[in-house]
Motif scaffolding. Structure first.
Motif, PDB file in Angstrom:
ATOM      1  N   LYS B  14       0.848  -1.181   0.000  1.00 16.75           N
ATOM      2  CA  LYS B  14       0.000   0.000   0.000  1.00 16.75           C
ATOM      3  C   LYS B  14       0.884   1.232   0.000  1.00 16.75           C
ATOM      4  O   LYS B  14       2.050   1.186   0.407  1.00 16.75           O
ATOM      5  CB  LYS B  14      -0.910   0.001   1.229  1.00 16.75           C
ATOM      6  CG  LYS B  14      -1.907  -1.147   1.264  1.00 16.75           C
ATOM      7  CD  LYS B  14      -2.762  -1.075   2.511  1.00 16.75           C
ATOM      8  CE  LYS B  14      -3.757  -2.239   2.546  1.00 16.75           C
ATOM      9  NZ  LYS B  14      -4.604  -2.201   3.771  1.00 16.75           N
ATOM     10  N   GLU B  15       0.321   2.331  -0.420  1.00 11.33           N
ATOM     11  CA  GLU B  15       1.048   3.594  -0.431  1.00 11.33           C
ATOM     12  C   GLU B  15       1.561   3.910   0.970  1.00 11.33           C
ATOM     13  O   GLU B  15       0.841   3.758   1.952  1.00 11.33           O
ATOM     14  CB  GLU B  15       0.136   4.724  -0.905  1.00 11.33           C
ATOM     15  CG  GLU B  15      -0.334   4.606  -2.352  1.00 11.33           C
ATOM     16  CD  GLU B  15       0.762   4.954  -3.338  1.00 11.33           C
ATOM     17  OE1 GLU B  15       0.591   4.672  -4.530  1.00 11.33           O
ATOM     18  OE2 GLU B  15       1.800   5.501  -2.915  1.00 11.33           O
ATOM     19  N   GLY B  16       2.834   4.325   1.079  1.00 14.37           N
ATOM     20  CA  GLY B  16       3.394   4.720   2.360  1.00 14.37           C
ATOM     21  C   GLY B  16       3.865   3.587   3.236  1.00 14.37           C
ATOM     22  O   GLY B  16       4.295   3.789   4.374  1.00 14.37           O
ATOM     23  N   GLN B  17       3.814   2.384   2.715  1.00  9.15           N
ATOM     24  CA  GLN B  17       4.167   1.206   3.515  1.00  9.15           C
ATOM     25  C   GLN B  17       5.559   0.706   3.147  1.00  9.15           C
ATOM     26  O   GLN B  17       5.951   0.749   1.974  1.00  9.15           O
ATOM     27  CB  GLN B  17       3.126   0.120   3.231  1.00  9.15           C
ATOM     28  CG  GLN B  17       3.187  -1.087   4.110  1.00  9.15           C
ATOM     29  CD  GLN B  17       2.077  -2.071   3.750  1.00  9.15           C
ATOM     30  OE1 GLN B  17       1.816  -2.338   2.578  1.00  9.15           O
ATOM     31  NE2 GLN B  17       1.431  -2.625   4.758  1.00  9.15           N
ATOM     32  N   ASN B  18       6.304   0.228   4.127  1.00 11.36           N
ATOM     33  CA  ASN B  18       7.562  -0.456   3.868  1.00 11.36           C
ATOM     34  C   ASN B  18       7.301  -1.953   3.740  1.00 11.36           C
ATOM     35  O   ASN B  18       6.487  -2.520   4.492  1.00 11.36           O
ATOM     36  CB  ASN B  18       8.554  -0.237   5.007  1.00 11.36           C
ATOM     37  CG  ASN B  18       9.023   1.191   5.121  1.00 11.36           C
ATOM     38  OD1 ASN B  18       8.729   2.022   4.267  1.00 11.36           O
ATOM     39  ND2 ASN B  18       9.751   1.482   6.177  1.00 11.36           N
ATOM     40  N   VAL B  19       8.001  -2.611   2.823  1.00 10.73           N
ATOM     41  CA  VAL B  19       7.891  -4.057   2.705  1.00 10.73           C
ATOM     42  C   VAL B  19       9.294  -4.646   2.576  1.00 10.73           C
ATOM     43  O   VAL B  19      10.198  -3.997   2.049  1.00 10.73           O
ATOM     44  CB  VAL B  19       7.029  -4.482   1.495  1.00 10.73           C
ATOM     45  CG1 VAL B  19       5.580  -4.113   1.700  1.00 10.73           C
ATOM     46  CG2 VAL B  19       7.577  -3.885   0.202  1.00 10.73           C
ATOM     47  N   THR B  20       9.431  -5.889   3.040  1.00 11.70           N
ATOM     48  CA  THR B  20      10.736  -6.548   2.998  1.00 11.70           C
ATOM     49  C   THR B  20      10.662  -7.822   2.167  1.00 11.70           C
ATOM     50  O   THR B  20       9.776  -8.654   2.372  1.00 11.70           O
ATOM     51  CB  THR B  20      11.234  -6.881   4.411  1.00 11.70           C
ATOM     52  OG1 THR B  20      11.408  -5.655   5.134  1.00 11.70           O
ATOM     53  CG2 THR B  20      12.571  -7.607   4.347  1.00 11.70           C
ATOM     54  N   LEU B  21      11.614  -7.951   1.242  1.00 14.20           N
ATOM     55  CA  LEU B  21      11.725  -9.124   0.392  1.00 14.20           C
ATOM     56  C   LEU B  21      12.858  -9.995   0.938  1.00 14.20           C
ATOM     57  O   LEU B  21      13.941  -9.494   1.245  1.00 14.20           O
ATOM     58  CB  LEU B  21      12.040  -8.715  -1.052  1.00 14.20           C
ATOM     59  CG  LEU B  21      10.919  -8.134  -1.898  1.00 14.20           C
ATOM     60  CD1 LEU B  21      10.341  -6.852  -1.312  1.00 14.20           C
ATOM     61  CD2 LEU B  21      11.433  -7.882  -3.321  1.00 14.20           C
ATOM     62  N   SER B  22      12.583 -11.289   1.010  1.00 18.81           N
ATOM     63  CA  SER B  22      13.560 -12.210   1.585  1.00 18.81           C
ATOM     64  C   SER B  22      14.386 -12.877   0.498  1.00 18.81           C
ATOM     65  O   SER B  22      13.884 -13.206  -0.580  1.00 18.81           O
ATOM     66  CB  SER B  22      12.834 -13.289   2.401  1.00 18.81           C
ATOM     67  OG  SER B  22      13.722 -14.300   2.808  1.00 18.81           O
ATOM     68  N   CYS B  23      15.684 -13.101   0.787  1.00 19.31           N
ATOM     69  CA  CYS B  23      16.572 -13.836  -0.099  1.00 19.31           C
ATOM     70  C   CYS B  23      17.513 -14.679   0.748  1.00 19.31           C
ATOM     71  O   CYS B  23      18.242 -14.145   1.597  1.00 19.31           O
ATOM     72  CB  CYS B  23      17.375 -12.896  -0.988  1.00 19.31           C
ATOM     73  SG  CYS B  23      18.558 -13.759  -2.051  1.00 19.31           S
ATOM     74  N   GLU B  24      17.477 -15.983   0.531  1.00 17.17           N
ATOM     75  CA  GLU B  24      18.324 -16.914   1.274  1.00 17.17           C
ATOM     76  C   GLU B  24      19.065 -17.805   0.276  1.00 17.17           C
ATOM     77  O   GLU B  24      18.471 -18.279  -0.682  1.00 17.17           O
ATOM     78  CB  GLU B  24      17.483 -17.798   2.190  1.00 17.17           C
ATOM     79  CG  GLU B  24      16.633 -17.051   3.201  1.00 17.17           C
ATOM     80  CD  GLU B  24      17.394 -16.668   4.451  1.00 17.17           C
ATOM     81  OE1 GLU B  24      18.385 -17.357   4.783  1.00 17.17           O
ATOM     82  OE2 GLU B  24      17.002 -15.683   5.108  1.00 17.17           O
ATOM     83  N   GLN B  25      20.370 -18.048   0.532  1.00 17.53           N
ATOM     84  CA  GLN B  25      21.135 -18.947  -0.340  1.00 17.53           C
ATOM     85  C   GLN B  25      21.909 -19.970   0.482  1.00 17.53           C
ATOM     86  O   GLN B  25      22.367 -19.666   1.589  1.00 17.53           O
ATOM     87  CB  GLN B  25      22.072 -18.150  -1.257  1.00 17.53           C
ATOM     88  CG  GLN B  25      23.041 -17.223  -0.539  1.00 17.53           C
ATOM     89  CD  GLN B  25      24.440 -17.755  -0.396  1.00 17.53           C
ATOM     90  OE1 GLN B  25      24.758 -18.881  -0.788  1.00 17.53           O
ATOM     91  NE2 GLN B  25      25.331 -16.944   0.175  1.00 17.53           N
ATOM     92  N   ASN B  26      22.008 -21.173  -0.062  1.00 18.19           N
ATOM     93  CA  ASN B  26      22.783 -22.232   0.596  1.00 18.19           C
ATOM     94  C   ASN B  26      23.916 -22.717  -0.300  1.00 18.19           C
ATOM     95  O   ASN B  26      24.298 -23.889  -0.255  1.00 18.19           O
ATOM     96  CB  ASN B  26      21.873 -23.381   1.020  1.00 18.19           C
ATOM     97  CG  ASN B  26      21.147 -24.017  -0.153  1.00 18.19           C
ATOM     98  OD1 ASN B  26      21.397 -23.658  -1.309  1.00 18.19           O
ATOM     99  ND2 ASN B  26      20.276 -24.960   0.121  1.00 18.19           N
ATOM    100  N   LEU B  27      24.415 -21.801  -1.129  1.00 18.69           N
ATOM    101  CA  LEU B  27      25.506 -22.105  -2.053  1.00 18.69           C
ATOM    102  C   LEU B  27      26.873 -21.778  -1.460  1.00 18.69           C
ATOM    103  O   LEU B  27      27.892 -21.957  -2.131  1.00 18.69           O
ATOM    104  CB  LEU B  27      25.305 -21.326  -3.361  1.00 18.69           C
ATOM    105  CG  LEU B  27      24.005 -21.637  -4.110  1.00 18.69           C
ATOM    106  CD1 LEU B  27      23.754 -20.606  -5.209  1.00 18.69           C
ATOM    107  CD2 LEU B  27      24.081 -23.038  -4.700  1.00 18.69           C
TER     108      LEU B  27
END
Lengths: 114, 116
Positions: B14-27
């Motif tokens: 939504k407008e004005g909202q912070n969001v977090t995208l996850s990234c995980e690696q096992n390499l």
């Protein structure tokens, strides 16, 4: 600044024809060049990695050549199949950057018709 | 199997909202990257990190933030300061350059962010 160009932007071929995809870059001081495949709505799948000291790399029906002095790489896909339909992207990593950052072209969208 | 996992696959902000995208690696890769992809354009670099607790701005870092508290994880926060966040976000990892180390980059499956 390094610029990477892929021409054509889109390509349609009948099944069985060979595919030739072009990638050009403006600065020949590259560390390596990588070709990727991207299906709609998906991430990138690495196809081939060519080090700057190499002239070509092969994997199955795929062959990529590199001419660093002229700033060009070509990806050849032999005997195309409908499953080869995807967007193909090339990316280069420059010698001036030790972090391995990639500079991408906009991609070539390929459709192989049965 | 070794690889890179991004979550969620789809995200609505939504407008004005912070969001977090996850990234995980096992390499066991040291270097991790965040790219943004818009239709008809090549991928553009947002942030990158070579080691834990260190990261650098890429070409389009404004409106984004990252952290690297663990080698395996590199989350990206899209803040309200990012005026046009609707895009496809891709996380990648590779080994750092040096000697004969293979520096091939591997990518996750992406997160599609949409502003509603």
């Amino acid at each position: 600044k390094q610029e990477v160009t892929q021409i054509p932007a889109a390509l349609s071929v009948p099944e069985g024809e060979n595919l030739v995809l072009n990638c050009s870059f403006t600065d020949s001081a590259i560390y390596n060049l990588q070709w990727f495949r991207q299906d709609p709505g998906k991430g990138l799948t690495s196809l081939l990695l060519i080090q700057s000291s190499q002239r070509e790399q092969t994997s199955g029906r795929l062959n990529a050549s590199l001419d660093k002095s002229s700033g060009r790489s070509t990806l050849y896909i032999a005997a195309s199949q409908p499953g080869d339909s995807a967007t193909y992207l090339c990316a280069v990593s420059s010698t001036t950057d030790s972090w391995g950052k990639l500079q991408f072209g906009a991609g070539t969208q390929v459709v192989v018709t049965p | 199997d070794g690889g890179i996992t991004q979550s969620p696959k789809y995200l609505f902000r939504k407008e004005g909202q912070n969001v977090t995208l996850s990234c995980e690696q096992n390499l066991n890769h040291d270097a991790m990257y965040w790219y943004r992809q818009d239709p008809g354009q090549g991928l553009r670099l947002i942030y990158y990190s070579q080691i834990v607790n260190d990261f650098q701005k890429g070409d389009i870092a404004e409106g984004y933030s990252v952290s690297r508290e663990k080698k395996e994880s590199f989350p990206l926060t899209v803040t309200s300061a990012q005026k046009n966040p609707t895009a496809f976000y891709l996380c990648a990892s590779s080994t750092p350059r040096g000697g004969l180390i293979n520096t091939e980059a591997f990518f996750g499956q992406g997160t599609r962010l949409t502003v509603v």
